[in-house]
Design an enzyme around this catalytic site. Structure first.
Site, PDB file in Angstrom:
ATOM      1  N   GLU A 164       6.346   5.570 -10.110  1.00 51.37           N
ATOM      2  CA  GLU A 164       6.873   5.044  -8.874  1.00 51.37           C
ATOM      3  C   GLU A 164       6.741   5.985  -7.819  1.00 51.37           C
ATOM      4  O   GLU A 164       7.416   7.144  -7.870  1.00 51.37           O
ATOM      5  CB  GLU A 164       8.390   4.568  -9.183  1.00 51.37           C
ATOM      6  CG  GLU A 164       8.883   3.420  -8.102  1.00 51.37           C
ATOM      7  CD  GLU A 164      10.357   2.837  -8.543  1.00 51.37           C
ATOM      8  OE1 GLU A 164      10.614   2.299  -7.785  1.00 51.37           O
ATOM      9  OE2 GLU A 164      10.859   3.191  -9.747  1.00 51.37           O
ATOM     10  N   ASP A 216      -2.186  10.461  -2.215  1.00 54.35           N
ATOM     11  CA  ASP A 216      -1.517   9.147  -1.503  1.00 54.35           C
ATOM     12  C   ASP A 216      -1.887   9.262  -0.108  1.00 54.35           C
ATOM     13  O   ASP A 216      -2.220  10.158   0.620  1.00 54.35           O
ATOM     14  CB  ASP A 216      -0.063   9.133  -1.462  1.00 54.35           C
ATOM     15  CG  ASP A 216       0.693   8.067  -0.969  1.00 54.35           C
ATOM     16  OD1 ASP A 216       0.282   6.892  -1.592  1.00 54.35           O
ATOM     17  OD2 ASP A 216       1.672   8.043  -0.107  1.00 54.35           O
ATOM     18  N   SER A 217      -2.562   7.957   0.211  1.00 51.16           N
ATOM     19  CA  SER A 217      -3.073   7.761   1.241  1.00 51.16           C
ATOM     20  C   SER A 217      -2.770   6.371   2.236  1.00 51.16           C
ATOM     21  O   SER A 217      -2.350   5.732   1.271  1.00 51.16           O
ATOM     22  CB  SER A 217      -4.821   7.873   1.200  1.00 51.16           C
ATOM     23  OG  SER A 217      -5.100   6.835   0.374  1.00 51.16           O
ATOM     24  N   ASP A 227     -10.924  -0.524   5.585  1.00 47.07           N
ATOM     25  CA  ASP A 227     -12.481   0.058   6.129  1.00 47.07           C
ATOM     26  C   ASP A 227     -13.001  -0.906   6.871  1.00 47.07           C
ATOM     27  O   ASP A 227     -13.766  -0.581   8.140  1.00 47.07           O
ATOM     28  CB  ASP A 227     -13.290   0.508   4.964  1.00 47.07           C
ATOM     29  CG  ASP A 227     -12.820   1.747   4.117  1.00 47.07           C
ATOM     30  OD1 ASP A 227     -11.957   2.296   4.635  1.00 47.07           O
ATOM     31  OD2 ASP A 227     -13.433   2.244   3.274  1.00 47.07           O
ATOM     32  N   LYS A 267     -19.423   8.290   4.430  1.00 45.86           N
ATOM     33  CA  LYS A 267     -18.041   8.094   4.206  1.00 45.86           C
ATOM     34  C   LYS A 267     -17.321   9.304   3.896  1.00 45.86           C
ATOM     35  O   LYS A 267     -16.437   9.843   4.554  1.00 45.86           O
ATOM     36  CB  LYS A 267     -17.585   6.983   3.564  1.00 45.86           C
ATOM     37  CG  LYS A 267     -15.984   6.823   3.588  1.00 45.86           C
ATOM     38  CD  LYS A 267     -15.618   5.574   2.577  1.00 45.86           C
ATOM     39  CE  LYS A 267     -14.076   5.628   2.534  1.00 45.86           C
ATOM     40  NZ  LYS A 267     -13.617   4.493   1.682  1.00 45.86           N
ATOM     41  N   HIS A 317     -11.063  10.790   5.579  1.00 44.96           N
ATOM     42  CA  HIS A 317      -9.590  11.367   5.448  1.00 44.96           C
ATOM     43  C   HIS A 317      -9.511  12.151   4.031  1.00 44.96           C
ATOM     44  O   HIS A 317      -9.182  13.079   3.915  1.00 44.96           O
ATOM     45  CB  HIS A 317      -8.500  10.529   5.781  1.00 44.96           C
ATOM     46  CG  HIS A 317      -8.573   9.139   4.771  1.00 44.96           C
ATOM     47  ND1 HIS A 317      -9.500   8.699   4.887  1.00 44.96           N
ATOM     48  CD2 HIS A 317      -7.730   8.811   4.031  1.00 44.96           C
ATOM     49  CE1 HIS A 317      -9.363   7.423   3.992  1.00 44.96           C
ATOM     50  NE2 HIS A 317      -8.221   7.690   3.491  1.00 44.96           N
TER      51      HIS A 317
END
Length: 197
Positions: free
Chosen positions: A41, A70-71, A156, A176, A181
């Site tokens: 979680e 995490d993005s 995207d 890409k 990032h």
């Protein structure tokens, strides 16, 4: 080949990591390969906190090196939203189309010059018995008013990348990963990799 576990079931993310670690002789595995029943979680308040939670929980559970990320998308006109809630912006069902629809609706009437945004990625590397390390990468862009492009996933198709003069979804996977990032964060991890093992 050595295995490296990426704490995701997202095939798009896995490909981003494969492009870096495959040439280094690593076989990239995901949760679907080794522990599809495990789900951590994400209760953190930042990208870094969520990445650390996932990486450390799985590294301890599986006794192996784990890379978690995490993005998400930060939109300036929305005070940084959707941020850490990017994947579930339109609800728990995780629909890319619904998320984009909601974002475009929330930006209705906002002029192009005020639609600045960035993709953010935080990566955490956890190893049993070692201190967890994190890396952050960003990619600056502008939220377009309509979708374009066939590549990528998530937001995207509506993320315009000025340095490429294209939507993120119009870039090939190789293009890409060179500017994304996640690519930026992975490259920072890669730069430290030999010293971490």
């Amino acid at each position: 080949m050595k295995d490296i576990l990426i704490a995701t079931k997202n095939k798009g993310k896995a490909k981003d990591f494969e492009s870096i670690f495959g040439p280094l002789g690593y076989n990239v595995k995901t949760l679907d390969d080794v522990a599809s029943h495990l789900d951590v979680e994400e209760t953190g308040s930042t990208f870094e906190e969520n990445a650390i939670l996932k990486a450390e929980a799985l590294a301890n559970e599986l006794n192996t090196i784990v890379i978690a990320d995490d993005s998400g998308l930060e939109v300036d006109a929305l005070n940084g939203d959707p941020g850490i809630y990017s994947a579930r912006y339109a609800g728990e069902a995780k629909s890319d189309d619904a998320n984009m629809d909601k974002l475009l609706a929330n930006l209705e009437g906002v002029p192009a010059e005020d639609r600045t945004a960035r993709f953010v990625c935080a990566i955490a590397l956890a190893q049993p018995g070692k201190e967890t390390v994190t890396y952050r990468g960003t990619c600056e862009g502008v939220i377009a008013k309509e979708r374009r492009g066939e590549y990528g996933f998530g937001y995207d198709p509506i993320f315009f990348v000025p340095v490429q003069n294209k939507m993120m979804a119009e870039l090939t996977p190789e293009q890409k990963s060179a500017i994304s990032h996640r690519g930026a964060a992975i490259q920072k991890l890669r730069a430290d990799w030999d010293g971490l093992n």
